[in-house]
Enzyme design. Structure first.
Site, mmCIF file in Angstrom:
data_model
loop_
_atom_site.group_PDB
_atom_site.id
_atom_site.type_symbol
_atom_site.label_atom_id
_atom_site.label_comp_id
_atom_site.label_asym_id
_atom_site.label_seq_id
_atom_site.Cartn_x
_atom_site.Cartn_y
_atom_site.Cartn_z
ATOM 1 N N ARG A 103 -0.522 10.331 -78.495
ATOM 2 C CA ARG A 103 -1.125 10.186 -77.167
ATOM 3 C C ARG A 103 -0.332 11.004 -76.166
ATOM 4 N NH1 ARG A 103 0.714 3.918 -75.731
ATOM 5 N NH2 ARG A 103 2.852 4.208 -76.405
ATOM 6 N N ASN A 141 -1.237 5.862 -68.106
ATOM 7 C CA ASN A 141 -0.373 4.875 -68.750
ATOM 8 C C ASN A 141 1.000 5.465 -69.002
ATOM 9 O OD1 ASN A 141 -0.457 2.115 -70.270
ATOM 10 N ND2 ASN A 141 0.651 3.510 -71.622
ATOM 11 N N GLU A 142 2.006 4.838 -68.458
ATOM 12 C CA GLU A 142 3.401 5.224 -68.674
ATOM 13 C C GLU A 142 3.618 6.739 -68.662
ATOM 14 O OE1 GLU A 142 4.986 3.333 -72.181
ATOM 15 O OE2 GLU A 142 5.358 1.481 -71.091
ATOM 16 N N CYS A 151 7.148 19.746 -69.533
ATOM 17 C CA CYS A 151 6.298 20.616 -70.345
ATOM 18 C C CYS A 151 6.680 22.068 -70.092
ATOM 19 C CB CYS A 151 4.841 20.358 -69.965
ATOM 20 S SG CYS A 151 3.678 21.525 -70.686
ATOM 21 N N CYS A 153 4.660 24.902 -70.846
ATOM 22 C CA CYS A 153 3.516 25.781 -71.142
ATOM 23 C C CYS A 153 3.339 26.834 -70.049
ATOM 24 C CB CYS A 153 2.251 24.944 -71.325
ATOM 25 S SG CYS A 153 1.530 24.399 -69.764
ATOM 26 N N GLU A 308 3.086 -5.025 -68.736
ATOM 27 C CA GLU A 308 3.206 -5.284 -70.172
ATOM 28 C C GLU A 308 4.495 -6.072 -70.371
ATOM 29 O OE1 GLU A 308 3.035 -1.691 -72.514
ATOM 30 O OE2 GLU A 308 1.355 -0.905 -71.357
ATOM 31 N N TRP A 316 7.329 0.169 -84.035
ATOM 32 C CA TRP A 316 6.267 1.005 -84.609
ATOM 33 C C TRP A 316 6.406 1.058 -86.130
ATOM 34 C CZ3 TRP A 316 5.398 5.883 -81.019
ATOM 35 C CH2 TRP A 316 4.719 5.454 -79.867
HETATM 36 C C1 GLA Z 1 4.070 0.994 -74.001
HETATM 37 C C2 GLA Z 1 2.624 1.333 -73.783
HETATM 38 C C3 GLA Z 1 1.674 0.495 -74.553
HETATM 39 C C4 GLA Z 1 2.181 0.241 -75.933
HETATM 40 C C5 GLA Z 1 3.545 -0.385 -75.845
HETATM 41 C C6 GLA Z 1 4.123 -0.680 -77.205
HETATM 42 O O1 GLA Z 1 4.632 0.162 -73.101
HETATM 43 O O2 GLA Z 1 2.254 1.347 -72.438
HETATM 44 O O3 GLA Z 1 0.454 1.183 -74.630
HETATM 45 O O4 GLA Z 1 2.241 1.438 -76.605
HETATM 46 O O5 GLA Z 1 4.414 0.508 -75.227
HETATM 47 O O6 GLA Z 1 4.586 0.473 -77.840
HETATM 48 ZN ZN ZN Z 2 2.500 22.428 -69.003
#
Ligand code: GLA
Ligand code: ZN
Length: 665
Positions: A103, A141-142, A151, A153, A308, A316
């Protein structure tokens, strides 16, 4: 207050959704976060949208009184998009494409990605901006997670040059600031400017050996700014179509993004807290988690969400230890103590496929409620009962630690000493405060300082005139400032100052650094107001110039020379700590500095492994006491209280079970 789970209805058959909603309601859950990775479900092929499943999920949840936070799905561009425009991908410092399969496989500066981001985000914002069951937005997200803060590029190269033009105005200024006369690096055209790619000089530890420190620091700043502008692009769009508040889920101590800048465009901060995961097999020190919470509160100087919160064993490929009975509750209360006003557990049910098959949530793969569900349920009920003193409360702090991302990056580029890490140094001061039952804020240098009795400003290496003036003003008016080794020796552009150390802080500190010694893994003795201790990492050998001596070195050729000093400046005091200290000595030093400044302790006695946080809501104080020990403890409260959770009377002695919690009024 909002209490919830991260929920992925798209991972489960529709027939299960109503059962999930029912179980959530029974667990006192009233909010879920949805859809932050669901782009390919929402737009399976270019221009073909399918929101029906998300509409239905929101509806089913809504019927049980469960509201939704919608995540924009830009952390996972779909395959059809990156196949069509491969220059969306990031590149690493070797010029390799960081491709599909996990991702966050996109570059923050890709113009075509910006266009597609706008399309999907405005579609979603228009649709859910008017949905009464949607109460907030999470952007992406994060940012930066999985090593995606920087990066290399071609898009980034072009954007970096534009960013530099804006910053320096002319090549002459840039060449001067970076000192490109060194090693014939003079740039005659903006198009000649490079990114810090792999060069002949790079070492096996992947540090940027040999690159120009001015360029490196600007690359860090540019990369962080790129994230900030990419987020802004989404924030602006959502604000056009929707009125719900907007957040992003930050990552606590994450070092590559200036969170103070990132937070400016958000309505509120949220963050992701995993005290025990694959990377922290033994569980992190509770004080590290506490500091991350305090930093997250400091980003906007107000309450935040945990978006979270760990709810099971996780990892993982391998897993950390499972949360013991009481720990989920304890971690939740710890978050609340430090300013969380909403808790969202990751994740509702453990996924049976994909990279996170081992990242356990509230429910196991089989979806059957067990111990962890029970603990979440119980904690939710308790919190709702005291939610009016949680939401809108504040932490009472008379001290602050200044965190500077510019300084963090400068130290990351050149850590001075193998034992040195800026975040670790800040943490040691934070631990010193918590070990003395003293609350603290973690703030940026732009924050108002006047409300603090003591401000700690460790290793503030890069300086500029307005910062020096600001802290001189603070001390003049009666503030107490604590500086350390490696302060004031560089200019803001990362070049060295040529005045005598501690450069910009010499006048304030009333000392000169005669010599220094980079200890790396060695140590020396030190003796003074903290008793006998150990100097670690670095020793500044100080010549007082008006300052009084609080400690001297007790070994080495500089034995007897000043190591820690204090200088009166206006109505205030400036402490200079010329070396790293073993934690016990630092605790004692902080005890003495705080005592002099009449800083209040939350509880008069320290119990090992127990944390106490003083809070206030509408002028009414209360104390949250958290037992991080796996054994019961008796805490000296130094006074009589009532425990809000049990209604019990506490007469000087509070008994806490293993991982137990108490709220004292
Ligand atoms: C992060 C992400 C989540 C998930 C958790 C667990 O905090 O935001 O999507 O991947 O880690 O790995
Ligand atoms: Zn770039």
């Amino acid at each position: 207050m909002y209490y919830g789970a991260d929920y992925y209805p798209e991972h489960w058959p529709k027939e299960r959704w109503a059962e999930d909603a029912r179980l959530m309601k029974e667990a006192n859950i009233n909010v879920v976060r949805l859809a932050e990775f669901a782009w390919a479900k929402l737009e399976p092929a270019e221009g073909h949208y399918d929101f029906s499943w998300l509409d239905e999920a929101i509806d089913i949840l809504g019927k049980e009184g469960i509201k939704a936070v919608i995540g924009t799905p830009t952390a996972t561009p779909p395959k059809w998009l990156v196949d069509k425009y491969p220059d969306i991908y990031m590149k690493d410092r070797y010029g390799h494409v960081r491709g599909f399969g996990s991702r966050r496989h996109y570059c923050y500066n890709s113009p075509v990605y910006h266009e597609y981001t706008k399309r999907i985000v405005s579609k979603i914002a228009k649709r859910y901006g008017v949905n009464e069951n949607v109460i907030a937005w999470q952007i992406d997200n994060e940012f930066g997670c999985q090593d995606t803060g920087q990066c290399y590029c071609e898009n980034c190269q072009l954007a970096f040059r534009e960013w530099l033009k804006e910053r320096y105005g002319s090549l002459e200024n840039l060449n001067r600031a970076w000192g490109t006369v060194f090693w014939s690096q003079t740039y005659n055209d903006w198009d000649e400017i490079i990114l810090p790619y792999y060069t002949v000089c790079e070492d096996s530890d992947h540090r940027f050996h040999g690159h120009n420190p001015g360029l490196l620091l600007d690359f860090y700043r540019f990369s962080s700014d790129s994230v900030v502008s990419y987020q802004k692009l989404q924030v602006d769009l959502i604000r056009e179509f929707a009125s719900q508040p907007i957040t992003h889920n930050l990552m606590g101590h994450f070092p590559e993004i200036d969170y103070f800048k990132l937070g400016k465009d958000l309505d509120f901060v949220s963050w992701d807290n995993y005290p025990r995961n694959q990377w922290r097999i033994d569980g992190s020190d509770f004080r590290e988690v506490a500091m991350a919470h305090d930093l997250m509160r400091g980003v906007k100087d107000k309450g935040f969400w945990v978006m979270e919160q760990q709810s099971g064993p996780c990892g993982w490929s391998v897993m950390g230890r499972t949360p013991k009975p009481g720990q989920l509750r304890l971690w939740t209360y710890q978050a609340v103590a430090h300013g969380a006003e909403a808790i969202v557990y990751f994740r509702w049910r453990t996924c049976a496929f994909g990279a996170e098959e081992y990242w356990y949530g509230i429910l196991d793969h089989d979806g059957i409620p067990r111990r962890r569900y029970g603990e979440v349920q119980k904690t939710g009920k308790e919190l709702q009962a005291i939610s009016d003193i949680i939401v809108g409360s504040r932490v009472v702090s008379e001290t602050a630690i200044i965190k500077s991302y510019d300084n963090l990056w400068s130290h990351r580029i050149q850590p001075h000493s193998t034992g040195f890490d800026y975040n670790t140094l800040l943490m040691s001061y934070y631990k010193g405060l918590i070990n003395n039952n003293i609350n603290t804020d973690v703030i940026s240098i732009d924050h108002d300082l006047d409300r603090y009795k003591v401000v700690f400003m460790p290793a503030f290496n890069l300086v500029k005139e307005d910062i020096i003036e600001k802290i001189e003003e603070y001390v003049k008016n009666g503030g107490n400032l604590v500086l350390t080794f490696r302060s004031g020796s560089r200019n803001w552009d990362n070049s060295m100052r040529t005045d005598t150390l501690p450069g910009g802080f010499r006048k304030l500190a009333g000392i000169e650094v005669e010599e220094f010694d980079s200890l790396n893994q060695d140590c020396e003795g030190i003796t003074g107001i903290m008793g006998d201790g150990t100097a670690i990492t670095w020793c500044d050998i100080l010549k007082p110039n008006g300052a009084g001596v609080l400690a001297v070195y007790a070994s080495g050729y500089y034995r007897g020379s000043a190591a820690i000093t204090v200088n009166t400046f206006g109505k205030g005091k400036v402490y200079y700590v010329g070396c790293g200290l073993d934690q016990k000595s630092l605790d004692k030093l902080i005890e003495s500095i705080a005592g002099e400044a009449e800083v209040g302790q939350v509880l008069p006695w320290k119990t090992e492994g127990v944390e106490a946080v003083k809070k206030e809501k509408d002028g009414k104080p209360y104390i949250m006491v958290l037992n991080h020990n796996p054994v019961p403890v008796i805490v000296d409260t130094g006074g009589n209280y009532t425990d809000l959770l049990t209604g019990g009377k506490i007469n000087n002695k509070l008994e806490l079970e293993p991982y137990g919690v108490s709220v004292l009024v």
